[in-house]
Design a protein around this motif. Structure first.
Motif, PDB file in Angstrom:
ATOM      1  N   ARG A  28      16.191  21.398  42.580  1.00  0.00           N
ATOM      2  CA  ARG A  28      17.508  21.743  42.041  1.00  0.00           C
ATOM      3  C   ARG A  28      18.542  20.694  42.456  1.00  0.00           C
ATOM      4  NH1 ARG A  28      21.214  25.383  40.576  1.00  0.00           N
ATOM      5  NH2 ARG A  28      19.780  27.044  40.055  1.00  0.00           N
ATOM      6  N   GLN A  29      18.576  20.370  43.740  1.00  0.00           N
ATOM      7  CA  GLN A  29      19.587  19.436  44.224  1.00  0.00           C
ATOM      8  C   GLN A  29      19.356  18.025  43.675  1.00  0.00           C
ATOM      9  OE1 GLN A  29      19.861  19.962  48.518  1.00  0.00           O
ATOM     10  NE2 GLN A  29      21.039  21.842  48.261  1.00  0.00           N
ATOM     11  N   ARG A  32      23.651  21.044  51.437  1.00  0.00           N
ATOM     12  CA  ARG A  32      22.616  20.123  50.980  1.00  0.00           C
ATOM     13  C   ARG A  32      21.438  20.162  51.950  1.00  0.00           C
ATOM     14  NH1 ARG A  32      22.961  18.583  46.119  1.00  0.00           N
ATOM     15  NH2 ARG A  32      21.812  16.731  46.647  1.00  0.00           N
ATOM     16  N   ARG A  47      26.737  23.657  34.952  1.00  0.00           N
ATOM     17  CA  ARG A  47      25.367  23.938  35.377  1.00  0.00           C
ATOM     18  C   ARG A  47      25.386  25.160  36.279  1.00  0.00           C
ATOM     19  NH1 ARG A  47      25.776  22.143  40.549  1.00  0.00           N
ATOM     20  NH2 ARG A  47      26.955  20.267  40.904  1.00  0.00           N
ATOM     21  N   SER A  48      24.230  25.744  36.457  1.00  0.00           N
ATOM     22  CA  SER A  48      24.129  26.859  37.395  1.00  0.00           C
ATOM     23  C   SER A  48      24.272  26.310  38.811  1.00  0.00           C
ATOM     24  CB  SER A  48      22.788  27.571  37.234  1.00  0.00           C
ATOM     25  OG  SER A  48      21.720  26.698  37.559  1.00  0.00           O
ATOM     26  N   SER A  49      24.569  27.185  39.739  1.00  0.00           N
ATOM     27  CA  SER A  49      24.663  26.754  41.129  1.00  0.00           C
ATOM     28  C   SER A  49      24.037  27.811  42.025  1.00  0.00           C
ATOM     29  CB  SER A  49      26.110  26.479  41.535  1.00  0.00           C
ATOM     30  OG  SER A  49      26.896  27.628  41.351  1.00  0.00           O
ATOM     31  N   GLU A  71      20.704  18.186  40.201  1.00  0.00           N
ATOM     32  CA  GLU A  71      22.168  18.178  40.222  1.00  0.00           C
ATOM     33  C   GLU A  71      22.694  16.756  40.433  1.00  0.00           C
ATOM     34  OE1 GLU A  71      22.903  22.606  42.173  1.00  0.00           O
ATOM     35  OE2 GLU A  71      22.881  20.859  43.462  1.00  0.00           O
ATOM     36  N   ASP A  72      22.045  16.017  41.312  1.00  0.00           N
ATOM     37  CA  ASP A  72      22.494  14.666  41.650  1.00  0.00           C
ATOM     38  C   ASP A  72      22.239  13.648  40.542  1.00  0.00           C
ATOM     39  OD1 ASP A  72      23.238  15.625  44.147  1.00  0.00           O
ATOM     40  OD2 ASP A  72      21.515  14.752  45.202  1.00  0.00           O
ATOM     41  N   TYR A  76      22.876  15.310  35.524  1.00  0.00           N
ATOM     42  CA  TYR A  76      24.069  15.880  34.902  1.00  0.00           C
ATOM     43  C   TYR A  76      25.182  14.837  34.866  1.00  0.00           C
ATOM     44  CZ  TYR A  76      22.128  20.568  35.069  1.00  0.00           C
ATOM     45  OH  TYR A  76      21.350  21.660  34.861  1.00  0.00           O
TER      46      TYR A  76
END
Length: 150
Positions: free
Chosen positions: A98-99, A126, A112-114, A102-103, A106
């Motif tokens: 996921r992280q 993190r 986005r979901s979080s 995200e990095d 996007y």
């Protein structure tokens, strides 16, 4: 069609893990299980996956002890798929993916979901690899000690 090669006996832990959870459907099923999805029909609806593929992936994850089946919590005739302790151990893998997404996947400001802490309603911290004494550690500070290496 190319025959699938098994890495189940490989000397590398990454290869063995990928042998069990290395296709995207399996990881998305595990992600959904962490999000509370339990029934075949719920996985099917959430993922838009063909029934045959879903059945195959659920069977594989169950055979490898990542999911287990249990009677439905509403006492209906259905069965539910639940994460085992082994399956819950994949939580950090899902968070790391996921992280990374995200990095790197996007555009700035793209919705986005979080993932949030349920107690504070704040985003989680993190993930970070650390040494035994708590110092940050990057890939450059590590190496793989091969089985046959002394």
């Amino acid at each position: 069609m190319v025959k699938r090669v098994s890495f189940g006996h490989a000397p590398c832990p990454v290869a063995r893990a990928l042998d069990v959870i290395g296709d995207w459907w399996s990881l998305l099923i595990i992600r959904d299980a962490f999000d509370g999805v339990r029934r075949f029909s719920e996985f099917e609806a959430s993922l838009g996956i063909a029934k045959g593929i879903l059945a195959s992936r659920l069977r594989n994850l169950t055979e490898h002890g990542i999911l287990e089946t249990a009677p439905a919590s509403d006492r209906s005739a259905y069965r539910e798929y639940l994460l085992t302790e082994k399956g819950r151990g994949l939580f950090l893998v899902i968070v790391a993916l996921r992280q990374w997404g995200e990095d790197h996947l996007y555009r700035p400001g793209e919705p986005r979901s979080s993932l949030i802490n349920t107690e504070t309603n704040e985003p989680i911290s993190r993930l970070e690899l650390r040494t035994g004494d708590g110092l940050p550690l990057s890939w450059a500070g590590t190496r793989v000690k091969k089985v046959d290496a002394a």
